[in-house]
Design a protein around this motif. Structure first.
Motif, PDB file in Angstrom:
ATOM      1  N   CYS A 152     -10.809 -50.334   6.824  1.00  6.79           N
ATOM      2  CA  CYS A 152      -9.776 -49.062   6.859  1.00  6.79           C
ATOM      3  C   CYS A 152     -10.148 -48.601   8.391  1.00  6.79           C
ATOM      4  O   CYS A 152     -11.033 -47.899   8.415  1.00  6.79           O
ATOM      5  CB  CYS A 152      -9.697 -48.119   5.954  1.00  6.79           C
ATOM      6  SG  CYS A 152      -8.883 -46.514   6.441  1.00  6.79           S
ATOM      7  N   PRO A 153      -9.189 -48.654   9.273  1.00  4.37           N
ATOM      8  CA  PRO A 153      -9.635 -48.114  10.645  1.00  4.37           C
ATOM      9  C   PRO A 153      -9.938 -46.672  10.802  1.00  4.37           C
ATOM     10  O   PRO A 153     -10.513 -46.155  11.520  1.00  4.37           O
ATOM     11  CB  PRO A 153      -8.096 -48.439  11.651  1.00  4.37           C
ATOM     12  CG  PRO A 153      -7.465 -49.495  10.844  1.00  4.37           C
ATOM     13  CD  PRO A 153      -7.898 -49.230   9.148  1.00  4.37           C
ATOM     14  N   LYS A 154      -9.380 -45.808   9.543  1.00  9.72           N
ATOM     15  CA  LYS A 154      -9.816 -44.301   9.542  1.00  9.72           C
ATOM     16  C   LYS A 154     -10.944 -44.315   8.596  1.00  9.72           C
ATOM     17  O   LYS A 154     -11.589 -43.263   8.463  1.00  9.72           O
ATOM     18  CB  LYS A 154      -8.630 -43.797   9.103  1.00  9.72           C
ATOM     19  CG  LYS A 154      -7.193 -43.804   9.888  1.00  9.72           C
ATOM     20  CD  LYS A 154      -6.374 -42.709   9.274  1.00  9.72           C
ATOM     21  CE  LYS A 154      -4.843 -43.094  10.272  1.00  9.72           C
ATOM     22  NZ  LYS A 154      -3.832 -42.554   9.607  1.00  9.72           N
ATOM     23  N   LEU A 207     -10.978 -44.057   5.500  1.00  6.74           N
ATOM     24  CA  LEU A 207     -10.892 -43.178   4.446  1.00  6.74           C
ATOM     25  C   LEU A 207     -11.332 -43.768   2.862  1.00  6.74           C
ATOM     26  O   LEU A 207     -11.722 -45.076   3.078  1.00  6.74           O
ATOM     27  CB  LEU A 207      -9.099 -43.338   4.060  1.00  6.74           C
ATOM     28  CG  LEU A 207      -8.419 -42.946   5.193  1.00  6.74           C
ATOM     29  CD1 LEU A 207      -7.119 -42.701   4.943  1.00  6.74           C
ATOM     30  CD2 LEU A 207      -8.936 -41.532   5.824  1.00  6.74           C
ATOM     31  N   GLY A 233      -8.056 -43.748  -1.050  1.00 10.11           N
ATOM     32  CA  GLY A 233      -6.791 -44.007  -0.980  1.00 10.11           C
ATOM     33  C   GLY A 233      -6.000 -44.247   0.533  1.00 10.11           C
ATOM     34  O   GLY A 233      -6.577 -43.659   1.486  1.00 10.11           O
ATOM     35  N   GLY A 240       0.462 -43.815   6.470  1.00 11.82           N
ATOM     36  CA  GLY A 240       0.878 -44.853   7.324  1.00 11.82           C
ATOM     37  C   GLY A 240       0.962 -46.254   6.961  1.00 11.82           C
ATOM     38  O   GLY A 240       1.477 -46.975   7.567  1.00 11.82           O
ATOM     39  N   CYS A 241       0.418 -46.566   5.753  1.00 10.59           N
ATOM     40  CA  CYS A 241       0.646 -47.836   5.080  1.00 10.59           C
ATOM     41  C   CYS A 241       1.956 -48.037   4.991  1.00 10.59           C
ATOM     42  O   CYS A 241       2.792 -47.497   4.598  1.00 10.59           O
ATOM     43  CB  CYS A 241      -0.001 -47.630   3.891  1.00 10.59           C
ATOM     44  SG  CYS A 241       0.050 -49.189   2.768  1.00 10.59           S
ATOM     45  N   ASN A 299       0.937 -52.800   4.325  1.00  6.32           N
ATOM     46  CA  ASN A 299       0.029 -53.211   5.555  1.00  6.32           C
ATOM     47  C   ASN A 299      -0.288 -52.001   6.323  1.00  6.32           C
ATOM     48  O   ASN A 299       0.023 -50.831   6.210  1.00  6.32           O
ATOM     49  CB  ASN A 299       0.811 -54.222   6.491  1.00  6.32           C
ATOM     50  CG  ASN A 299       0.969 -55.612   5.966  1.00  6.32           C
ATOM     51  OD1 ASN A 299       0.317 -56.036   5.042  1.00  6.32           O
ATOM     52  ND2 ASN A 299       2.000 -56.296   6.326  1.00  6.32           N
ATOM     53  N   CYS A 300      -1.526 -52.237   7.070  1.00 13.94           N
ATOM     54  CA  CYS A 300      -2.256 -51.123   7.902  1.00 13.94           C
ATOM     55  C   CYS A 300      -1.337 -50.601   8.879  1.00 13.94           C
ATOM     56  O   CYS A 300      -0.551 -51.434   9.833  1.00 13.94           O
ATOM     57  CB  CYS A 300      -3.293 -51.676   8.446  1.00 13.94           C
ATOM     58  SG  CYS A 300      -4.011 -50.404   9.322  1.00 13.94           S
ATOM     59  N   GLU A 301      -1.220 -49.303   9.103  1.00 10.21           N
ATOM     60  CA  GLU A 301      -0.361 -48.615  10.081  1.00 10.21           C
ATOM     61  C   GLU A 301      -0.920 -49.137  11.622  1.00 10.21           C
ATOM     62  O   GLU A 301      -0.289 -49.213  12.560  1.00 10.21           O
ATOM     63  CB  GLU A 301      -0.332 -47.036   9.975  1.00 10.21           C
ATOM     64  CG  GLU A 301      -1.298 -46.358  10.941  1.00 10.21           C
ATOM     65  CD  GLU A 301      -1.099 -44.990  10.828  1.00 10.21           C
ATOM     66  OE1 GLU A 301      -0.155 -44.314  11.114  1.00 10.21           O
ATOM     67  OE2 GLU A 301      -1.978 -44.257  10.122  1.00 10.21           O
ATOM     68  N   CYS A 308      -3.337 -53.045   4.266  1.00  9.80           N
ATOM     69  CA  CYS A 308      -4.091 -51.992   4.147  1.00  9.80           C
ATOM     70  C   CYS A 308      -5.168 -52.100   3.272  1.00  9.80           C
ATOM     71  O   CYS A 308      -5.112 -52.574   2.158  1.00  9.80           O
ATOM     72  CB  CYS A 308      -3.117 -50.827   3.540  1.00  9.80           C
ATOM     73  SG  CYS A 308      -4.041 -49.373   2.943  1.00  9.80           S
ATOM     74  N   ALA A 309      -6.405 -51.660   3.714  1.00  7.79           N
ATOM     75  CA  ALA A 309      -7.629 -51.907   2.664  1.00  7.79           C
ATOM     76  C   ALA A 309      -7.507 -51.054   1.504  1.00  7.79           C
ATOM     77  O   ALA A 309      -8.016 -51.855   0.494  1.00  7.79           O
ATOM     78  CB  ALA A 309      -8.827 -50.999   3.522  1.00  7.79           C
ATOM     79  N   TRP A 310      -6.650 -50.040   1.480  1.00  9.87           N
ATOM     80  CA  TRP A 310      -6.761 -49.184   0.233  1.00  9.87           C
ATOM     81  C   TRP A 310      -5.748 -49.943  -0.766  1.00  9.87           C
ATOM     82  O   TRP A 310      -5.601 -49.470  -2.114  1.00  9.87           O
ATOM     83  CB  TRP A 310      -6.490 -47.831   0.396  1.00  9.87           C
ATOM     84  CG  TRP A 310      -7.744 -47.121   0.605  1.00  9.87           C
ATOM     85  CD1 TRP A 310      -8.344 -46.722   1.955  1.00  9.87           C
ATOM     86  CD2 TRP A 310      -8.554 -46.846  -0.288  1.00  9.87           C
ATOM     87  NE1 TRP A 310      -9.504 -46.275   1.496  1.00  9.87           N
ATOM     88  CE2 TRP A 310     -10.038 -46.336   0.197  1.00  9.87           C
ATOM     89  CE3 TRP A 310      -8.860 -47.192  -1.895  1.00  9.87           C
ATOM     90  CZ2 TRP A 310     -11.067 -45.929  -0.408  1.00  9.87           C
ATOM     91  CZ3 TRP A 310      -9.799 -46.611  -2.680  1.00  9.87           C
ATOM     92  CH2 TRP A 310     -11.083 -46.181  -1.873  1.00  9.87           C
TER      93      TRP A 310
HETATM   94  S1  SF4 Z   1      -2.776 -48.240   6.332  1.00  9.06           S
HETATM   95 FE1  SF4 Z   1      -4.591 -48.420   4.914  1.00  9.06          FE
HETATM   96  S2  SF4 Z   1      -6.072 -49.329   5.863  1.00  9.06           S
HETATM   97 FE2  SF4 Z   1      -4.569 -48.789   7.687  1.00  9.06          FE
HETATM   98  S3  SF4 Z   1      -5.521 -46.700   8.323  1.00  9.06           S
HETATM   99 FE3  SF4 Z   1      -4.219 -46.205   6.514  1.00  9.06          FE
HETATM  100  S4  SF4 Z   1      -5.364 -46.276   4.778  1.00  9.06           S
HETATM  101 FE4  SF4 Z   1      -6.558 -47.261   6.445  1.00  9.06          FE
END
Ligand code: SF4
Ligand code: SF4
Lengths: 293, 221
Positions: B151-153, B155, B158, B162-163, B167-169, B176-178
């Motif tokens: 996850c780029p942030k 987190l 969860g 932005g998910c 998919n990841c924002e 999205c990793a979560w």
């Molecule tokens: S969309 Fe998912 S993987 Fe991407 S920054 Fe947000 S939580 Fe992390």
């Protein structure tokens, strides 16, 4: 009355947004504050929104108070580690700032300093826990503090996210971490929002539905393609199309007004959060047409 | 493995323009798999240097470039070539480069690669970052998928708002990793855990640099 008391009084609450400018010229911002004063119940002061560098939200929150507005100090985790966050929270507290909106924050890659190091030492859920601790006189490491804070803390939720289930789980985690109210990402589909509210009503938190006024078909498409968590349904886009370019903004306002009225009449949520994004002067008109003034 | 990428050759040549003779060290492990420091890359580098009128006194692919003592032993037969060299170019990761710095204190050492991340090779020369070496693994709490890295942030509790469609924002081409963690936990019938457990803010003290570890000491404990 404080924002907390107003929310708890059962009044249908209205909040709007003030975006701190980039640079020290705050004339236009003050003008927006004057427009909103006495009309909305509180104003969110955004924190380097979209990771674009601007005046800090704490200073602008203080100025909002001086201009007779009740600020909701937005705090993102992106730019400060846990020491910086807590230090700023204590600072905000002694300045008399009461309301907080705890957010993780947009990623630096969205903003105007793409080479910055994103911090994310803690995230929204953990930040809420920190605030809860500070309110109880303890810092995040459990150290006793001299004097505690008295924040009324909230968070954000995206009711139209896909998939929704992990978002709802996070929503519950935020409540357990101490969130007392939620402002939502912009919603356009009232039926979907009602589904979300059925779930949200199981918890003792206040929900303010977010609104971004559609100005044009282009804007609706832009939101759909570029802003995660926002979905403008095709029927609304068709409505804007039918109105033609000249009447698009008026139609967009009509849509917002119609939705706000429905939420209020059917008592679906506890209030609305109007994100005017540069059209702060239109907020009183939207409120008037929605029967909120 | 450590994922590396070739640095710009022009910049490298500019950096070493004052040196005349070179020795090239590659690595048979990660750098070979990444195509940045195996036999073919060393050969290409030799040719590029010679085209600039430089002398290359020798080339050598270390078994494991980050293993200092082993590399020292392996380099013994190259003593003469190394003595004649005023610059060593290391074609591995930054750790391999610093092996050469340890071994040849009086020689200039330059890296030919940028070290990018610790990752997995998912297909031939397709690499995904999987671990950020945070010092305290939480994979046991996250269904075996590392959100600090995926996850780029970073987190821990969860997905962010932005998910989009799972998919990841930040990188819409990856999931999205979560959402991945959520789906895996669901499959493993561990959703309850995902719902109920709030992962505390990470203790980053274990990742304060520079880190060192003595296996012998660990054993004694
Ligand atoms: S969309 Fe998912 S993987 Fe991407 S920054 Fe947000 S939580 Fe992390
Ligand atoms: S939790 Fe830390 S050690 Fe474990 S995979 Fe992620 S970065 Fe690596």
């Amino acid at each position: 009355m404080s924002f907390k008391d107003i929310l708890n009084s059962g009044k249908f609450v209205v909040t709007a947004e003030v975006g701190p400018p980039k640079g020290t010229d705050i004339k236009e911002m003050i003008h927006h504050m004057e427009i909103l004063k006495g009309k909305v119940d509180a104003v969110n002061v955004t924190d380097n929104q979209s990771a674009v560098m601007r005046i800090c939200s704490m200073a602008v929150s203080k100025i909002a108070m001086e201009h007779g507005l009740e600020p909701i100090f937005q705090m993102t985790c992106r730019d400060r580690n846990r020491i910086g966050l807590q230090s700023d929270l204590l600072g905000a507290s002694i300045l008399g700032i009461k309301n907080l909106l705890c957010m993780t924050g947009d990623h630096v890659s969205a903003g105007d300093h793409k080479g910055a190091k994103p911090v994310y030492d803690v995230e929204s859920v953990q930040l809420l826990k920190i605030v809860d601790g500070l309110n109880n006189g303890k810092d995040m490491s459990g150290n006793e503090m001299k004097g505690s804070t008295d924040f009324f803390q909230g968070a954000v939720v995206t009711p139209e996210a896909n998939p929704i289930e992990p978002q709802l789980i996070k929503f519950e985690k935020k409540i357990r971490a101490g969130a007392k109210f939620f402002q939502t990402q912009a919603i356009y589909d009232i039926e979907k929002f009602k589904d979300f509210m059925k779930h949200a009503r199981k918890f003792p938190v206040k929900i303010l539905a977010g609104f971004v006024v559609l100005k044009s078909v282009g804007m609706a498409n832009f939101l759909n393609n570029n802003v995660p968590g926002i979905r403008v349904p095709q029927v609304l886009i068709d409505e804007l199309k039918a109105a033609g370019k000249e009447k698009a903004l008026d139609t967009g306002m009509n849509i917002t007004v119609r939705h706000i009225k429905q939420l209020k009449e059917e008592k679906i949520c506890d209030g609305v959060h109007i994100m005017a994004i540069g059209m702060e002067d239109k907020v009183p008109e939207i409120m008037e047409r929605s029967g909120l003034l | 493995m450590i994922i590396t990428k070739k640095r710009d050759l022009k910049d490298l040549l500019e950096n070493v323009k004052n040196y005349r003779s070179f020795f090239l060290i590659g690595c048979s492990e990660c750098a070979t798999l990444c195509g940045t420091g195996g036999e073919p890359e060393l050969k290409a580098m030799k040719e590029a240097l010679e085209a600039e009128g430089k002398a290359v006194t020798g080339t050598f692919v270390a078994k494991t470039g980050c293993q200092v003592l082993g590399t020292k032993v392996e380099l013994k037969p190259f003593k003469e070539a190394l003595d004649k060299t005023d610059c060593i170019i290391v074609m591995s990761c930054g750790a391999g480069t610093q092996t050469a710095v340890d071994l040849y204190e009086d020689k200039a050492v330059f890296p030919s690669n940028d070290s990018l991340f610790l990752g997995n090779m998912t297909r031939l020369q397709f690499f995904d970052e999987r671990c950020s070496l945070c010092g305290k693994c939480i994979l046991d709490k996250t269904g075996g998928i590392c959100p600090i890295t995926a996850c780029p942030k970073g987190l821990l509790n969860g997905p962010c708002g932005g998910c989009k469609d799972g998919n990841c924002e930040i990188s819409p081409d990856i999931k999205c990793a979560w959402v991945r963690i959520y789906e895996r936990m669901k499959k493993l019938d561990k959703l309850q855990e995902f719902c109920e457990v709030t992962i505390e803010a990470k203790d980053w003290s274990a990742s304060q640099k520079p880190r060192a570890l003595t296996a012998r000491e660990e054993k004694k404990k």
